[in-house]
Design an enzyme around this catalytic site. Sequence first.
Site, short mmCIF file in Angstrom:
data_model
loop_
_atom_site.label_atom_id
_atom_site.label_comp_id
_atom_site.label_asym_id
_atom_site.label_seq_id
_atom_site.Cartn_x
_atom_site.Cartn_y
_atom_site.Cartn_z
N ARG A 181 112.16 26.15 128.11
CA ARG A 181 113.12 26.09 127.00
C ARG A 181 112.56 25.39 125.76
O ARG A 181 113.29 25.19 124.79
CB ARG A 181 114.39 25.39 127.48
N ASP A 215 114.09 26.65 134.46
CA ASP A 215 114.58 26.44 135.82
C ASP A 215 115.91 27.13 136.06
O ASP A 215 116.74 27.25 135.16
CB ASP A 215 114.77 24.93 136.09
N VAL A 265 125.52 16.88 135.42
CA VAL A 265 124.70 17.27 134.27
C VAL A 265 124.46 18.77 134.23
O VAL A 265 124.65 19.42 133.20
CB VAL A 265 123.36 16.50 134.27
#
EC number: 2.5.1.7
Length: 444
Positions: free
Chosen positions: A94, A119, A331
């Site tokens: 990313r 991921d 998260v």
Amino acid sequence: MPGIKVFGETVLRGSVRVSGAKNATTKLLVASLLSDQRTILKNVPNIEDVRQTVDLCRVLGAIVEWDQQAQVIEIHTPRILLSKVPPQFSCVNRIPILLLGALLRRCPYGIFVPILGGDAIGPRTLHFHLEGLKKLGAEIVISDEGYWASAPNGLVGAHITLPYPSVGATENLILASVGAQGRTIIKNAALEVEIIDLIVFLQKAGVEITTDNDKTIEIFGCQDFYSVEHSIIPDKIEAASFGMAAVVSQGRIFVEQARHEHMIPFLKVLRSIGGGFSVHENGIEFFYDKPLKGGVLLETDVHPGFITDWQQPFAVLLSQSEGCSVIHETVHENRLGYLKGLVKMGAHCDLFHECLSAKSCRYSTGNHPHSAVIHGPTPLQATDLVIPDLRAGFAYVMAALIAEGGASWIENTEMLDRGYTDWRGKLERLGAKVLARDSVSVYV
């Protein structure tokens, strides 16, 4: 698909030197593109994500010299040659999305970043990034192919409050604010140690940027930059990973360069289950001290909480701890899928869609499991595994090292190459038997 054979019932002993932080290095390489000044980075880890970021910078126009033995990169970008990121870079990780913020000053008529990969731990929306860039004056166009950002009239400082202290959004907005006119204030910002490292780097480059204790960052736009020489902080995730491997294998490992001040939430939980460690001036020694006691609530959170990247390897520790422990992942919404692999090995794990803590998280109404109960201790059995993401990969290696019944086949190990420098060599020097697919006959 790359794979390894990991032999079980192994006790790890020795010392290992932790590398520079992956999540700092890649962002500093992108930050170097803000200006045409020379940057020297030291303590650079030789991992796939860094190699990919170096290649990306070169494609964009950077001149890069990398002395891998000395762990030093010198990067200099006299001008930006390309405003569209080639798709092969976005499908790997990313990092390219940060170019929207980093390059708008030098490419005001547009930067294009293709749809991102990385991921398999959830979609990780870019909404916070894009809305923040809009507040700075960027024009954003989203298509099925990717994201186009431009600022033909330039960026202007603004007051931005993030709905959630996203690490990536905070980094993107810091980089964009450096190229904006005037003052920008970012509230509810992430303040992970890697972001502090980015801020220190930018201060060296001449940027006026400050933080305070209420998650606020203040940045003044900068036009005149200095050359920078900067040493990257040690990787707290790698340090904790080898620390957990020492404890779960009932061994003893000295992790050189590990900094306890970066790992306090992890060390606190490790001590609560009986894991041993001692802090030294040049690192931390981790060791098995006594039978592990579970019964803990492990709740991931942004800084200064227990970070999500520690969660997956810690689950292996909990599977070997007496009692019932709870993991509450707050998260990333899809970070517990790896537990299927541990269950296959014999771990007793139950998944839940509810928040199994007193605090409800932002995924409380979602339709996916983000809490788990782990009952221990349970012996693990060697088996075949496929790594779903980077940190789950190290968790699987830890589990295989203590498994009974021989060796485990672990596939998709290129995921580990993304974040752990020489991980196989380091494990072997600690006493592990780890063989690549083409050399397995040695121990058969």
